[in-house]
Write an enzyme that holds these catalytic residues in place. Structure first.
Site, mmCIF file in Angstrom:
data_model
loop_
_atom_site.group_PDB
_atom_site.id
_atom_site.type_symbol
_atom_site.label_atom_id
_atom_site.label_comp_id
_atom_site.label_asym_id
_atom_site.label_seq_id
_atom_site.Cartn_x
_atom_site.Cartn_y
_atom_site.Cartn_z
ATOM 1 N N ASP A 6 11.095 -0.427 0.259
ATOM 2 C CA ASP A 6 10.757 -1.834 0.021
ATOM 3 C C ASP A 6 11.851 -2.610 -0.707
ATOM 4 O O ASP A 6 11.730 -3.824 -0.898
ATOM 5 C CB ASP A 6 9.441 -1.953 -0.750
ATOM 6 C CG ASP A 6 9.419 -1.127 -2.038
ATOM 7 O OD1 ASP A 6 10.463 -1.048 -2.719
ATOM 8 O OD2 ASP A 6 8.365 -0.552 -2.357
ATOM 9 N N HIS B 205 14.955 7.942 1.451
ATOM 10 C CA HIS B 205 14.380 7.716 2.770
ATOM 11 C C HIS B 205 14.920 6.440 3.401
ATOM 12 O O HIS B 205 14.280 5.846 4.271
ATOM 13 C CB HIS B 205 12.850 7.684 2.691
ATOM 14 C CG HIS B 205 12.265 9.016 2.328
ATOM 15 N ND1 HIS B 205 10.949 9.198 1.978
ATOM 16 C CD2 HIS B 205 12.838 10.255 2.254
ATOM 17 C CE1 HIS B 205 10.739 10.477 1.710
ATOM 18 N NE2 HIS B 205 11.874 11.130 1.863
ATOM 19 N N PRO C 249 0.826 -1.217 0.000
ATOM 20 C CA PRO C 249 0.000 0.000 0.000
ATOM 21 C C PRO C 249 0.855 1.259 0.000
ATOM 22 O O PRO C 249 1.972 1.259 0.509
ATOM 23 C CB PRO C 249 -0.803 -0.120 1.305
ATOM 24 C CG PRO C 249 0.048 -0.972 2.196
ATOM 25 C CD PRO C 249 0.744 -1.946 1.283
ATOM 26 N N ASP C 250 0.310 2.326 -0.598
ATOM 27 C CA ASP C 250 0.991 3.612 -0.464
ATOM 28 C C ASP C 250 0.613 4.208 0.894
ATOM 29 O O ASP C 250 -0.012 3.549 1.721
ATOM 30 C CB ASP C 250 0.646 4.556 -1.625
ATOM 31 C CG ASP C 250 -0.833 4.929 -1.663
ATOM 32 O OD1 ASP C 250 -1.560 4.620 -0.697
ATOM 33 O OD2 ASP C 250 -1.263 5.527 -2.663
ATOM 34 N N PHE C 251 1.009 5.451 1.128
ATOM 35 C CA PHE C 251 0.799 6.028 2.451
ATOM 36 C C PHE C 251 -0.503 6.811 2.569
ATOM 37 O O PHE C 251 -1.192 6.714 3.576
ATOM 38 C CB PHE C 251 1.973 6.951 2.813
ATOM 39 C CG PHE C 251 3.238 6.198 3.124
ATOM 40 C CD1 PHE C 251 3.538 5.823 4.416
ATOM 41 C CD2 PHE C 251 4.124 5.851 2.115
ATOM 42 C CE1 PHE C 251 4.687 5.114 4.712
ATOM 43 C CE2 PHE C 251 5.287 5.147 2.386
ATOM 44 C CZ PHE C 251 5.564 4.776 3.693
ATOM 45 N N ARG C 252 -0.860 7.587 1.558
ATOM 46 C CA ARG C 252 -1.895 8.597 1.753
ATOM 47 C C ARG C 252 -3.195 8.378 1.006
ATOM 48 O O ARG C 252 -4.105 9.189 1.131
ATOM 49 C CB ARG C 252 -1.317 9.980 1.380
ATOM 50 C CG ARG C 252 -0.237 10.436 2.349
ATOM 51 C CD ARG C 252 0.367 11.768 1.958
ATOM 52 N NE ARG C 252 1.269 12.239 2.990
ATOM 53 C CZ ARG C 252 2.520 11.824 3.139
ATOM 54 N NH1 ARG C 252 3.017 10.929 2.299
ATOM 55 N NH2 ARG C 252 3.286 12.300 4.110
ATOM 56 N N ASN D 163 11.076 5.048 -1.539
ATOM 57 C CA ASN D 163 10.591 3.763 -1.050
ATOM 58 C C ASN D 163 11.622 3.030 -0.206
ATOM 59 O O ASN D 163 12.832 3.170 -0.407
ATOM 60 C CB ASN D 163 10.164 2.886 -2.229
ATOM 61 C CG ASN D 163 9.035 3.523 -3.024
ATOM 62 O OD1 ASN D 163 8.273 4.321 -2.483
ATOM 63 N ND2 ASN D 163 8.936 3.187 -4.292
#
Length: 384
Positions: free
Chosen positions: A168, A185, A92-95, A166
């Protein structure tokens, strides 16, 4: 008592008697205002070097971008990517409302969703983060079409660098190496003890073993808390992010932005670091990163500009990242090659995972396997 209409009438007559030359003066005043705004735009442009540059694309469309990539002018492409390039892999993305990560953290009883990535909160309550990490841990997902499109840019000698938000590691799984990638990040690829006097480093496999055994990772050397090298709120970005961007972005011929809301700084500010002639392509489910009102009024650069009458280099392709990459690959004549690359690499990943699961099963004897030696031993004793 007087009729109200009689009171209003003189005003109406006065208004109708406005001289024509006075109306002309009003038009001249508006024109003067436009001239003053143009003067301010030019002043800011000259002083700050932020004015519009030369138009490079023959049209502001995906087709125009494809023709530019095929020209001799485009040799250094930078990709800026966010969580949207991994959603088709199941991450899933964040927002995104309803489906985003921040909308589905109720079970962790956080004071607010972002707390799960706040360094101070993590130091006091690491359990929610590691529970989430178990669900989303790298190695459980396969790279997407978008990841492999970026790899194709690298293989064809066009990729200057991929800047990723990302954590991941799917860019690495797709084949990008340290030199191709700036993980703005951070990453799960390595971990470190948080103790300032220790800072012992740990591998991806070490962290994986801890997380999947439901242990809070503690340092073997000092028993301090160990955290993956991802950047939490309240931490500095990796030094390589700052050193690389100062050399990469001035050399950029085309900026491709995919799957990011461009809401997190300083990553979002990178869009304004390319030369003012450099085209910028956004592949996303919605337009984002556009100039604010003041910058737009002054005609200053930086933010993306897709729709104004001053737009000259920014293109928005509204779609999923995978569909956008497939569409661009088709225009470049790369679609079959891209689809074959995805199929081949996914087959290799499936084969590797199957082999690892088989080895893991053979290393853990079942109850039947454990009983077999006892039966063989009984037969041996009877024979003797």
């Amino acid at each position: 008592m007087s009729d109200p209409q009689e009171i209003i009438k003189p005003d109406e007559e006065d208004e109708s008697l406005v001289p024509e030359d006075q109306s002309d003066d009003s038009d001249k005043g508006e024109a003067a205002g436009d001239t003053e705004m143009d003067f301010l735009r030019n002043l800011f442009s000259r002083t700050l070097g932020l004015g519009p540059g030369e138009k490079v694309l023959d049209e502001l469309t995906l087709e125009g971008v494809a023709r530019y990539i095929q020209s001799d002018m485009c040799k250094n492409i930078i990709c800026m990517v966010g969580a949207g390039i991994s959603t088709s892999a199941g991450i899933p993305d964040f927002r995104s409302p309803g489906t985003g990560l921040y909308a589905n953290l109720q079970k962790y009883n956080l004071p607010y969703p972002e707390a799960i990535f706040q360094i101070d909160y993590f130091k006091r309550h690491p359990e929610p983060f590691f529970a989430l990490a178990k669900e989303l841990y790298p190695g459980q997902f396969k790279p997407t079409v978008c990841h492999y499109f970026i790899r194709m840019l690298r293989d064809k000698g066009l990729l200057r660098r991929c800047y990723s938000q990302n954590i991941d590691t799917l860019e690495r799984v797709a084949g990008l190496g340290d030199g191709d990638l700036v993980e703005a990040h951070g990453t799960f690829y390595t971990s470190h003890c948080l103790s300032f006097l220790c800072r012992q480093e740990y591998s991806l496999d070490w962290m994986k073993e801890k997380i999947f055994s439901d242990d809070i990772p503690k340092c073997d050397k000092c028993s301090g808390l160990v955290k993956p090298d991802i950047v939490f709120f309240g931490e500095n970005l990796p030094g390589r992010f700052f050193t690389s961007m100062t050399t990469d972005f001035p050399q950029c011929d085309l900026l491709i932005i995919m799957g990011t809301s461009l809401q997190v700084q300083p990553f979002a500010s990178l869009v304004g670091r390319v030369p003012k002639n450099t085209p910028r392509l956004l592949i996303n489910m919605e337009k984002t990163g556009e100039s604010d009102f003041l910058s737009g009024m002054l005609g200053l650069g930086g933010g993306l500009d897709f729709d104004s009458d001053k737009a000259y280099r920014d293109v928005a392709h509204i779609s999923t990242c995978d569909d956008g990459c497939l569409a661009l690959a088709a225009l470049l004549g790369w679609k079959d090659e891209l689809e074959e690359l995805v199929k081949r690499e996914h087959t290799l990943i499936d084969s590797k995972n199957k082999k690892e699961k088989g080895e893991s099963a053979s290393e853990t004897p079942s109850a039947t396997d454990k009983a077999a030696p006892t039966e063989d031993a009984e037969k041996s004793q009877k024979t003797e």
